[in-house]
Design a protein around this motif. Sequence first.
Motif, short mmCIF file in Angstrom:
data_model
loop_
_atom_site.label_atom_id
_atom_site.label_comp_id
_atom_site.label_asym_id
_atom_site.label_seq_id
_atom_site.Cartn_x
_atom_site.Cartn_y
_atom_site.Cartn_z
N SER A 36 0.81 -1.22 0.00
CA SER A 36 0.00 0.00 0.00
C SER A 36 0.84 1.27 0.00
N SER A 37 2.12 1.16 0.31
CA SER A 37 3.00 2.34 0.35
C SER A 37 3.46 2.69 -1.06
N THR A 38 2.49 3.10 -1.90
CA THR A 38 2.81 3.27 -3.33
C THR A 38 3.78 4.42 -3.60
N ASP A 39 3.76 5.47 -2.78
CA ASP A 39 4.69 6.58 -2.99
C ASP A 39 6.13 6.11 -2.76
N THR A 40 6.31 5.33 -1.71
CA THR A 40 7.65 4.79 -1.41
C THR A 40 8.12 3.86 -2.51
N LEU A 41 7.22 3.00 -2.97
CA LEU A 41 7.57 2.05 -4.03
C LEU A 41 7.85 2.78 -5.35
N ALA A 42 7.05 3.80 -5.65
CA ALA A 42 7.25 4.56 -6.88
C ALA A 42 8.60 5.27 -6.86
N SER A 43 8.96 5.81 -5.71
CA SER A 43 10.26 6.48 -5.58
C SER A 43 11.40 5.51 -5.81
N ALA A 44 11.27 4.29 -5.28
CA ALA A 44 12.31 3.27 -5.47
C ALA A 44 12.41 2.86 -6.93
N ALA A 45 11.27 2.69 -7.59
CA ALA A 45 11.25 2.24 -8.99
C ALA A 45 11.75 3.32 -9.94
N ARG A 46 11.48 4.57 -9.61
CA ARG A 46 11.84 5.68 -10.50
C ARG A 46 13.35 5.76 -10.72
N ASP A 47 14.11 5.38 -9.73
CA ASP A 47 15.57 5.56 -9.79
C ASP A 47 16.31 4.37 -10.40
N ILE A 48 15.57 3.37 -10.85
CA ILE A 48 16.22 2.16 -11.38
C ILE A 48 16.90 2.44 -12.72
N VAL A 49 18.16 2.04 -12.82
CA VAL A 49 18.87 2.03 -14.10
C VAL A 49 19.28 0.58 -14.36
N TRP A 50 18.80 0.00 -15.45
CA TRP A 50 19.15 -1.38 -15.77
C TRP A 50 20.23 -1.33 -16.85
N PRO A 51 21.48 -1.71 -16.52
CA PRO A 51 22.61 -1.52 -17.45
C PRO A 51 22.37 -2.16 -18.81
#
Length: 407
Positions: free
Chosen positions: A239-254
């Motif tokens: 349910s902590s979608t803001d926290t999860l969105a913040s984590a996903a936003r910063d992903i760089v997949w080489p």
Amino acid sequence: MVNLGLARITALLKQTPQTWKAIHVAGTNGKGSICAYLMAMLRTNQISCGRFTSPHLIHPRDSITINDSAVSESKFRHFEDVVKRRNEEQRLGASEFELLTATAFEIFESENVDVGIIEVGLGGTLDATNALKHKCVTIIAKIGLDHQSFLGNTLEEIALQKAGIMRKGVPCVVDGTNPQSVLDVLRKHAGETGNDILFTDFESNVLSVKLRENLEPHQRQNLACAYEAFKLGFPQYASSTDTLASAARDIVWPGRLQWLSIEKVTGRKENILLDGAHNPQSAEVLAAFVEKHIRSLNRPITWVLAATQGKDVSEMFKLLLHDGDSIAAVEFGPVEQMPWVNPTDSSKLLDAAEKCGIAFSSQFDASTDVRSALNWASRTAKGGPLVIAGSLYLVSDIFKLLRSNEV
């Protein structure tokens, strides 16, 4: 060589309890990104986890991540030796990928991780990773035509191979943007296996909608798969979608739509685009990105391209290349622990490109010299757009070259 089957890996893992819960991810494209999103969601909630993905980009141990870091070389060597000794003692004749999979599972056990995120190597049913004991959720990403000699010649045949990761009572999340015929195959198999199946809708997925402005459409599809699986496996944190969105936003997949500097190698000041697109479906994603972000500037593109032997590159080239572009064809080097993987001859790549009927501004056969290909492309582009694509093994060579030029 590729040698599918579960007998050898099952014997290798007989002494490995696998006390951790597993998220198993199959599909033709998007698996790695989904694994990265899942890792970010788990770590932002302080859940200890391991991740096993393939192919490796520089060294085989890069395939294994514990929490936020690649496994140390000493730990990797120790457990690799344990697994190899077991293989020799039992005379199993395990493949390199089976040995690597068993090594990853041993390391996860030694690190007492709560969750293992496991990317399928090839297919699903007979892939070494399908020896997992405690799956809590499975994911099937976008399915396309690739590895037909092992998996079948139609999307439906390939889908059935991927469906082999399903388990009775274990929910399966499927990318809902797959063709209807693929969804039908997966739905039927889920019914026969006895597991619930959920088809994602990235246009209504809460997390995907939150990051609409930050991600490309295919990235939002992958994120939707990851979030739906996370909700099923870890509902108390979902349910902590803001926290999860913040984590996903910063992903760089080489190596996937990655802007990168090659100044250390060529002196070029402008960043280049690096992408491991190696089949028509991933080339379609790359082409859409290039059209949106690069071709809109009305400048021709200089390409550095490679491909694995046996790939039909003509469909990829038709999607990516336009009149006025320039192309350097190159062959990637030997792939560690994967001696059966060989590059397509660079001259054959240029022949295939010409047969597409595209009027190139210039072309260059770099043979096996990746540095030469980059230097030619940098001179030819003159500060204009430069894209490297066609193979994750070429991506690996680029990273190795950049690392060798670090002071």
